[in-house]
Scaffold this motif. Structure first.
Motif, PDB file in Angstrom:
ATOM      1  N   UNK A  58     -14.052   2.767 -19.652  1.00  0.00           N
ATOM      2  CA  UNK A  58     -14.199   1.703 -18.661  1.00  0.00           C
ATOM      3  C   UNK A  58     -12.863   1.424 -17.985  1.00  0.00           C
ATOM      4  N   UNK A  59     -11.771   1.420 -18.747  1.00  0.00           N
ATOM      5  CA  UNK A  59     -10.456   1.181 -18.175  1.00  0.00           C
ATOM      6  C   UNK A  59     -10.096   2.292 -17.195  1.00  0.00           C
ATOM      7  N   UNK A  60     -10.409   3.544 -17.554  1.00  0.00           N
ATOM      8  CA  UNK A  60     -10.124   4.675 -16.662  1.00  0.00           C
ATOM      9  C   UNK A  60     -10.898   4.539 -15.343  1.00  0.00           C
ATOM     10  N   UNK A  61     -12.161   4.160 -15.428  1.00  0.00           N
ATOM     11  CA  UNK A  61     -12.966   3.981 -14.215  1.00  0.00           C
ATOM     12  C   UNK A  61     -12.402   2.853 -13.356  1.00  0.00           C
ATOM     13  N   UNK A  62     -12.040   1.751 -13.994  1.00  0.00           N
ATOM     14  CA  UNK A  62     -11.462   0.623 -13.268  1.00  0.00           C
ATOM     15  C   UNK A  62     -10.148   1.031 -12.616  1.00  0.00           C
ATOM     16  N   UNK A  63      -9.350   1.790 -13.341  1.00  0.00           N
ATOM     17  CA  UNK A  63      -8.060   2.256 -12.814  1.00  0.00           C
ATOM     18  C   UNK A  63      -8.272   3.141 -11.582  1.00  0.00           C
ATOM     19  N   UNK A  64      -9.244   4.047 -11.646  1.00  0.00           N
ATOM     20  CA  UNK A  64      -9.538   4.917 -10.494  1.00  0.00           C
ATOM     21  C   UNK A  64      -9.990   4.100  -9.293  1.00  0.00           C
ATOM     22  N   UNK A  65     -10.862   3.118  -9.529  1.00  0.00           N
ATOM     23  CA  UNK A  65     -11.338   2.285  -8.426  1.00  0.00           C
ATOM     24  C   UNK A  65     -10.205   1.470  -7.823  1.00  0.00           C
ATOM     25  N   UNK A  66      -9.325   0.940  -8.661  1.00  0.00           N
ATOM     26  CA  UNK A  66      -8.172   0.193  -8.140  1.00  0.00           C
ATOM     27  C   UNK A  66      -7.283   1.083  -7.291  1.00  0.00           C
ATOM     28  N   UNK A  67      -7.070   2.320  -7.750  1.00  0.00           N
ATOM     29  CA  UNK A  67      -6.256   3.247  -6.964  1.00  0.00           C
ATOM     30  C   UNK A  67      -6.893   3.524  -5.612  1.00  0.00           C
ATOM     31  N   UNK A  68      -8.206   3.706  -5.584  1.00  0.00           N
ATOM     32  CA  UNK A  68      -8.894   3.948  -4.315  1.00  0.00           C
ATOM     33  C   UNK A  68      -8.748   2.754  -3.378  1.00  0.00           C
ATOM     34  N   UNK A  69      -8.942   1.557  -3.912  1.00  0.00           N
ATOM     35  CA  UNK A  69      -8.827   0.345  -3.091  1.00  0.00           C
ATOM     36  C   UNK A  69      -7.395   0.201  -2.583  1.00  0.00           C
ATOM     37  N   UNK A  70      -6.420   0.418  -3.446  1.00  0.00           N
ATOM     38  CA  UNK A  70      -5.019   0.293  -3.027  1.00  0.00           C
ATOM     39  C   UNK A  70      -4.667   1.327  -1.971  1.00  0.00           C
ATOM     40  N   UNK A  71      -5.169   2.557  -2.111  1.00  0.00           N
ATOM     41  CA  UNK A  71      -4.909   3.582  -1.102  1.00  0.00           C
ATOM     42  C   UNK A  71      -5.536   3.202   0.233  1.00  0.00           C
ATOM     43  N   UNK A  72      -6.742   2.639   0.200  1.00  0.00           N
ATOM     44  CA  UNK A  72      -7.405   2.219   1.439  1.00  0.00           C
ATOM     45  C   UNK A  72      -6.628   1.094   2.103  1.00  0.00           C
ATOM     46  N   UNK A  73      -6.197   0.121   1.317  1.00  0.00           N
ATOM     47  CA  UNK A  73      -5.429  -0.994   1.871  1.00  0.00           C
ATOM     48  C   UNK A  73      -4.121  -0.484   2.460  1.00  0.00           C
ATOM     49  N   UNK A  74      -3.457   0.418   1.752  1.00  0.00           N
ATOM     50  CA  UNK A  74      -2.202   0.975   2.245  1.00  0.00           C
ATOM     51  C   UNK A  74      -2.421   1.777   3.530  1.00  0.00           C
ATOM     52  N   UNK A  75      -3.507   2.521   3.590  1.00  0.00           N
ATOM     53  CA  UNK A  75      -3.820   3.303   4.785  1.00  0.00           C
ATOM     54  C   UNK A  75      -4.071   2.379   5.977  1.00  0.00           C
ATOM     55  N   UNK A  76      -4.841   1.312   5.783  1.00  0.00           N
ATOM     56  CA  UNK A  76      -5.090   0.362   6.863  1.00  0.00           C
ATOM     57  C   UNK A  76      -3.807  -0.333   7.299  1.00  0.00           C
ATOM     58  N   UNK A  77      -2.963  -0.683   6.344  1.00  0.00           N
ATOM     59  CA  UNK A  77      -1.692  -1.322   6.671  1.00  0.00           C
ATOM     60  C   UNK A  77      -0.822  -0.386   7.501  1.00  0.00           C
ATOM     61  N   UNK A  78      -0.747   0.887   7.090  1.00  0.00           N
ATOM     62  CA  UNK A  78       0.053   1.865   7.842  1.00  0.00           C
ATOM     63  C   UNK A  78      -0.491   2.045   9.261  1.00  0.00           C
ATOM     64  N   UNK A  79      -1.814   2.032   9.395  1.00  0.00           N
ATOM     65  CA  UNK A  79      -2.434   2.185  10.709  1.00  0.00           C
ATOM     66  C   UNK A  79      -2.064   1.015  11.618  1.00  0.00           C
ATOM     67  N   UNK A  80      -2.152  -0.189  11.115  1.00  0.00           N
ATOM     68  CA  UNK A  80      -1.799  -1.377  11.904  1.00  0.00           C
ATOM     69  C   UNK A  80      -0.303  -1.376  12.210  1.00  0.00           C
ATOM     70  N   UNK A  81       0.501  -0.985  11.242  1.00  0.00           N
ATOM     71  CA  UNK A  81       1.952  -0.949  11.442  1.00  0.00           C
ATOM     72  C   UNK A  81       2.329   0.049  12.539  1.00  0.00           C
ATOM     73  N   UNK A  82       1.724   1.240  12.511  1.00  0.00           N
ATOM     74  CA  UNK A  82       1.985   2.238  13.571  1.00  0.00           C
ATOM     75  C   UNK A  82       1.508   1.722  14.923  1.00  0.00           C
ATOM     76  N   UNK A  83       0.364   1.025  14.931  1.00  0.00           N
ATOM     77  CA  UNK A  83      -0.175   0.495  16.188  1.00  0.00           C
ATOM     78  C   UNK A  83       0.770  -0.543  16.789  1.00  0.00           C
TER      79      UNK A  83
END
Length: 118
Positions: A58-83
């Protein structure tokens, strides 16, 4: 008149195996093994090992999901920053026909509508 003396011993002989057979089945039911015992070896049991395995999974699954969410947030932040950087460059551009399109987050040419490098 003859007495029938041979019937009771015959019945006793026939009934004895039936009684023993019935007793055998009654003892068999009480001789079944109990499976509700918990065997602990070295202070650890298979139950706690299974719980630990499930918690790790369960911890591994939660960790993977957190990584996905953090990557998405970081990607959106980078997109807005470049814009924001591109908008600033577009507004400060010496090209008179360049304008910032807020819906597409691009710098476009007024005449052609094509993207312009600021």
């Amino acid at each position: 008149m003859k007495k029938m003396t041979f019937w009771p011993p015959l019945l006793a002989r026939a009934a004895l195996p039936l009684v023993l057979f019935g007793a055998l089945f009654s003892f068999q039911q009480s001789a079944q093994a109990r499976t509700d015992r918990l065997i602990i070896q070295d202070g650890d049991s298979s139950l706690t090992q299974e719980q630990a395995r499930q918690e790790k999974e369960q911890w591994d699954e939660t960790h993977r999901l957190r990584n996905k969410v953090n990557q998405r947030v970081e990607k959106n932040f980078d997109k807005v920053d470049r814009a924001i950087d591109t908008r600033d460059a577009c507004e400060q551009s010496l090209n008179v026909n360049a304008y910032w399109e807020p819906n597409t987050l691009r710098c476009l040419d007024r005449r052609s509508g094509r993207p312009v490098a600021p």
